[in-house]
Design a protein around this motif. Structure first.
Motif, mmCIF file in Angstrom:
data_model
loop_
_atom_site.group_PDB
_atom_site.id
_atom_site.type_symbol
_atom_site.label_atom_id
_atom_site.label_comp_id
_atom_site.label_asym_id
_atom_site.label_seq_id
_atom_site.Cartn_x
_atom_site.Cartn_y
_atom_site.Cartn_z
ATOM 1 N N LEU A 101 40.999 45.179 50.517
ATOM 2 C CA LEU A 101 40.263 44.726 49.328
ATOM 3 C C LEU A 101 38.957 45.509 49.192
ATOM 4 N N ILE A 102 38.618 45.872 47.950
ATOM 5 C CA ILE A 102 37.319 46.525 47.763
ATOM 6 C C ILE A 102 36.392 45.779 46.798
ATOM 7 N N ASP A 103 36.944 44.958 45.901
ATOM 8 C CA ASP A 103 36.042 44.185 45.028
ATOM 9 C C ASP A 103 36.811 43.045 44.365
ATOM 10 N N LEU A 104 36.045 42.103 43.878
ATOM 11 C CA LEU A 104 36.576 40.925 43.215
ATOM 12 C C LEU A 104 35.502 40.494 42.232
ATOM 13 N N VAL A 130 33.662 54.075 50.490
ATOM 14 C CA VAL A 130 34.141 52.723 50.250
ATOM 15 C C VAL A 130 34.186 51.986 51.585
ATOM 16 N N VAL A 131 33.746 50.734 51.565
ATOM 17 C CA VAL A 131 33.834 49.864 52.736
ATOM 18 C C VAL A 131 34.826 48.750 52.403
ATOM 19 N N PHE A 132 35.840 48.578 53.230
ATOM 20 C CA PHE A 132 36.806 47.507 52.985
ATOM 21 C C PHE A 132 36.156 46.168 53.312
ATOM 22 N N ILE A 133 36.334 45.198 52.416
ATOM 23 C CA ILE A 133 35.630 43.914 52.557
ATOM 24 C C ILE A 133 36.584 42.759 52.842
ATOM 25 N N ILE A 172 38.585 37.351 52.705
ATOM 26 C CA ILE A 172 37.293 38.042 52.686
ATOM 27 C C ILE A 172 36.711 38.062 54.101
ATOM 28 N N TRP A 210 42.438 49.112 47.630
ATOM 29 C CA TRP A 210 42.669 50.522 47.949
ATOM 30 C C TRP A 210 44.142 50.705 48.296
ATOM 31 N N LEU A 247 40.149 44.480 42.887
ATOM 32 C CA LEU A 247 40.260 45.921 43.115
ATOM 33 C C LEU A 247 40.610 46.146 44.575
ATOM 34 N N ILE A 298 42.820 53.465 43.478
ATOM 35 C CA ILE A 298 42.289 52.106 43.384
ATOM 36 C C ILE A 298 43.228 51.289 42.510
ATOM 37 N N GLY A 299 43.746 50.231 43.063
ATOM 38 C CA GLY A 299 44.597 49.312 42.316
ATOM 39 C C GLY A 299 43.739 48.250 41.673
ATOM 40 N N LEU A 300 44.178 47.800 40.514
ATOM 41 C CA LEU A 300 43.395 46.842 39.746
ATOM 42 C C LEU A 300 44.373 45.859 39.142
#
Lengths: 159, 159
Positions: free
Chosen positions: A139-142, A24-27, A55, A77, A75, A111-113
């Motif tokens: 943050l990992i995704d949106l 995973v790469v933090f974004i 971001i 971490w 999403l 992973i929190g959602l």
């Protein structure tokens, strides 16, 4: 490990394997008013405080179009969670529940959602309501909320 | 890279950094009738085919209690996706949309998320409807749907 992180009666541990199956790469990171885990709500609320999702480059360009949505899935971490509990005792009463039947932050892949309400989209940041996480959470995704989302490409034969 | 994975006019690439900020461990795999990406629906449907989520040891014990829920959120790793697109052109018409405004599998952290209906919970597996992923997709998490979920622990002062 703080006292609240100790394994409770009835809980079952299973060490996380050492392997890395995916990286995973933090974004970016999430700014919230919650400075300690005790201050975090158990679940985010759509009428909760406004939080800011920042971001990093080079992903800021990926926000284009999100302003057309009112809700999104974030999403992140849960970097302070334990990854080795398969049964947990939320009430500390000796009874335990499986990790996959809980939304506890403690899980093999923490992973929190949250479903969030979009307040505004800025250059490189999104202001939202509905988050439950610590200030500084990576943050990992949106992505747009699945309920409101219609794929822009033509439907496939299944649709 | 197959023809359909080539960058389209209007799309913007940004190489994924080499770093590993967090490591994901695959905890099982998903069995679906979709053997190629062309067969996958663009979004899972609650009335779609029954798929099977297989859980590996030592996480099978973590299923206990999931049978009390009718819906769950499944998170999985989209292992065939591209991670370097910040703008995508779903219609291949030269116009592009930000990755965070799409539910495309191509994203910096290619995590798929579906709300699934639980058909049955077995020893080490869950049968569900609502998935959209390739047969063999690695599982990374499973949790009760947030809408139906009431945390079993006592409410905090915020709740």
């Amino acid at each position: 490990m703080s006292a609240k992180d100790r394994t409770r009666p009835g809980e079952i541990e299973a060490a996380l394997p050492e392997r890395t199956d995916a990286r995973v790469v933090f974004i970016g990171r999430i700014r919230t008013p919650f400075k300690t885990r005790d201050e975090c709500p158990r679940q985010g609320r759509i009428d909760g405080p406004v939080c800011r999702i920042e971001i990093d480059e080079p992903w800021r360009a990926a926000l284009k179009g999100l302003e057309h949505y009112t809700r999104a899935e974030a999403l992140y971490w849960l970097h302070e969670a334990r990854r080795d509990l398969v049964r947990q005792s939320p009430k500390s009463d000796g009874r335990s529940i499986g990790t996959f039947a809980l939304r506890s932050p403690n899980r093999p892949n923490p992973i929190g959602l949250s479903l969030v309400e979009i307040v505004s989209v800025e250059e490189g940041a999104v202001n939202v309501r509905g988050l439950d996480c610590l200030d500084g959470t990576p943050l990992i995704d949106l992505k747009p909320d699945s309920c409101a989302y219609t794929p822009p490409a033509n439907p496939k034969k299944d649709a």
